[in-house]
Write an enzyme that holds these catalytic residues in place. Structure first.
Site, PDB file in Angstrom:
ATOM      1  CB  SER A   1       7.034 -25.274  11.967  1.00  0.00           C
ATOM      2  OG  SER A   1       7.465 -25.691  13.247  1.00  0.00           O
TER       3      SER A   1
ATOM      4  CE  LYS B   1      10.377 -27.830  13.487  1.00  0.00           C
ATOM      5  NZ  LYS B   1       9.279 -27.430  14.405  1.00  0.00           N
TER       6      LYS B   1
ATOM      7  CB  SER C   1       5.425 -26.816  15.349  1.00  0.00           C
ATOM      8  OG  SER C   1       5.194 -25.599  14.710  1.00  0.00           O
TER       9      SER C   1
HETATM   10  N1  GLN Z   1       2.030 -22.420  13.796  1.00  0.00           N
HETATM   11  C1  GLN Z   1       2.552 -21.758  14.956  1.00  0.00           C
HETATM   12  C2  GLN Z   1       3.412 -20.605  14.514  1.00  0.00           C
HETATM   13  O1  GLN Z   1       3.504 -20.383  13.366  1.00  0.00           O
HETATM   14  C3  GLN Z   1       3.297 -22.711  15.818  1.00  0.00           C
HETATM   15  C4  GLN Z   1       4.656 -22.979  15.368  1.00  0.00           C
HETATM   16  C5  GLN Z   1       5.387 -23.922  16.274  1.00  0.00           C
HETATM   17  O2  GLN Z   1       4.794 -24.589  17.116  1.00  0.00           O
HETATM   18  N2  GLN Z   1       6.688 -23.921  16.128  1.00  0.00           N
HETATM   19  O3  GLN Z   1       3.982 -19.907  15.275  1.00  0.00           O
END
Ligand code: GLN
Length: 503
Positions: free
Chosen positions: A159, A84, A183
């Site tokens: 994400s 990532k 994410s």
């Molecule tokens: N969807 C969550 C957020 O927007 C988690 C994101 C993540 O785990 N990086 O913060």
């Protein structure tokens, strides 16, 4: 079977037996990326692909395999992997899918990534994400959304949507993502692959661009539990460069994987059966519960009453930490610097650089976090969220252990309340996007381990081969090895891992 259809371990073994060279494996991965990722219908899972460098690396690995044997090179000798793009790498760019870091080149490599390289893996590219990992759909990337390989009209989750889609589309057999509130697990669920969120402290965060430091963890994506276990073996371990990484030995996640956990007790929280689940998710979830009972597991109804408050607490704590972590992007030290006029001062430089560089979701998080931490509101919001966080941890402690031993070995939930949603469906409704994380955020707040595995497929219009639904297991801290064993028990009951999207 074509090379890109090999799982990570199959490919690794074929390379070790010299049936395939690493160069051939990398060429196959690059060809798959080139044909599926770019152009009008391209999945856009990658932000950067290291064509020349990956082939050079592969040839070097091939020479080492010829000289020393694959085993000496490492447990990932010659296989392609992706990371990532919020993980630092000492070549290429590390953008976090943000304009503010568009041209940022990291001088060093993240520890987890270095461990992959040291194990013989070849990094083929950096994958797309929601800007700074803030989001649940990968639509908040400054460089365009990633499409879900099962239905290009849908989001892959986020994400780490790029890593999940790259593994689902068989561009790479394994990848790394990061999980602050879901994410890794949510996109794994929506893309039909395995994604592990290790216990906080299990994997070094050194070189992971910080979003919310008390919640962030790096973890693997793979097509099955065994591949995920192998990647866990490689990336796990103490790192003196990350003071929150723990200094105790991790077990071999692979050795006991096939041995079912005797006397398994699975906790099903009331919330996981609530009517907010999509009916098809509810159906898959019930059939997973049945499958586990068929394997002899005892299903225990549990409460975890504060699970429903997880999203509220998370969306205070995570933005609060983010607002502090992102203060470093001031237009001076890293990345983008705005043009300012001769009469503008330093504050104008900061303001303009940040206004130009950060996308709307990141700006929203910075404002939410700054507000929650500001005097007069700190007690009401931030402190209340921290107390809630602590109580959530206490609830997990209570379900995982009582005086006579573990009440349950794992908590079972869907990974998210619905299958992959249409691109754009939640973009104008941040709260709807945040509620995607209802089942995942509590693991990060409590610091426990979690995994999402394919739970089954549902037929929805427009998705020719159906859409995957993820099943989540949450386990006590540092119980990743038994968590993967429990996951493997279910994996063996279906053939979901062998399904591939039509591309
Ligand atoms: N969807 C969550 C957020 O927007 C988690 C994101 C993540 O785990 N990086 O913060």
């Amino acid at each position: 079977m074509e090379l890109h259809d090999h799982t990570l371990i199959q490919l690794r073994d074929a390379i070790a037996r010299r049936e395939v060279s690493s160069e051939e494996a990398i060429r196959a991965s690059l060809a798959r990326i080139d044909s599926l990722d770019t152009g009008e219908n391209g999945l856009n899972a990658f932000l950067e692909v290291f064509h020349d460098r990956a082939l050079d690396d592969a040839r070097a690995i091939d020479r080492r395999i010829a000289a020393e044997g694959a085993e000496a090179v490492g447990p990932l000798a010659g296989v392609p992997v992706a990371i990532k793009d919020n993980m630092c790498l000492d070549h290429g760019r590390t953008t976090c899918a943000s304009r503010i870091l568009e041209n940022y080149e990291s001088p060093y490599t993240a520890t987890a990534v270095q461990r992959l390289i040291d194990a013989g893996a070849v990094i083929v590219g950096k994958t797309n994400l929601d800007e700074f990992a803030m989001g649940s759909s990968t639509e908040h990337s400054a460089f365009g959304p990633t499409l879900n390989p099962w239905d290009r009209a849908r989001a892959p989750g986020g994400s780490s949507g790029g890593s999940a889609a790259a593994v689902a589309a068989r561009m790479v057999p394994g990848a790394l993502g990061s999980d602050t509130g879901g994410s890794i697990r949510q996109p794994a669920g929506l893309c039909g692959v395995v994604g592990v969120k290790p216990t906080y402290g299990r994997v070094s965060r050194y070189g992971l661009v910080a979003f919310a430091s008390s919640l962030d963890q790096i973890g693997p994506f793979a097509r099955n539990c065994a591949d995920a276990a192998l990647l866990m073996n490689v990336i796990t371990g103490h790192d003196p460069l990350d003071s929150t990484s723990v200094d105790f030995e991790a077990p071999d996640h692979l050795t006991e994987l096939e041995r079912p956990l005797e006397g398994l007790r699975l906790g099903v929280p009331r919330l996981a059966r609530s009517d907010q689940n999509h009916p098809e998710v509810a159906r898959i979830f019930e059939s997973a519960i049945e499958a586990y009972s068929g394997l002899g597991a005892e299903i225990v109804d549990i409460e975890l009453p504060l699970m429903k408050s997880g999203v509220a607490a998370y969306y205070i704590v995570a933005p609060a930490e983010a607002s502090s972590n992102l203060a470093r992007y001031d237009g001076v030290r890293y990345g983008r610097r705005a043009e300012i006029g001769p009469n503008d001062d330093l504050v104008a430089l900061y303001a303009r650089s940040r206004a130009e560089g950060f996308g709307s979701e990141v700006q929203r998080r910075i404002m939410l976090g700054t507000f929650a931490l500001s005097s007069g509101y700190y007690e009401a919001y931030y402190n209340t969220a921290l107390k809630t966080r602590r109580l959530i941890k206490n609830e997990f402690d209570a379900v995982f252990a009582d005086a006579s031993g573990p009440r349950v070995h794992a908590v079972l939930t869907p990974s998210s309340p619905e299958p992959a949603f249409k691109l754009g469906a939640k973009l104008d409704d941040p709260l709807a996007m945040y509620l995607e994380d209802i089942y995942t955020v509590t693991a990060n707040l409590a610091g426990v381990a979690g995994v999402s595995i394919p739970g089954g497929f549902v037929d929805l219009p427009g998705a020719p081969k159906g859409l995957p639904v993820g099943l989540q297991l949450l386990c006590p801290t540092f119980a990743e090895a038994s968590m993967l064993r429990i996951a493997r028990m279910f994996e063996k009951t279906g053939d979901w891992n062998s399904r591939a999207p039509e591309l």
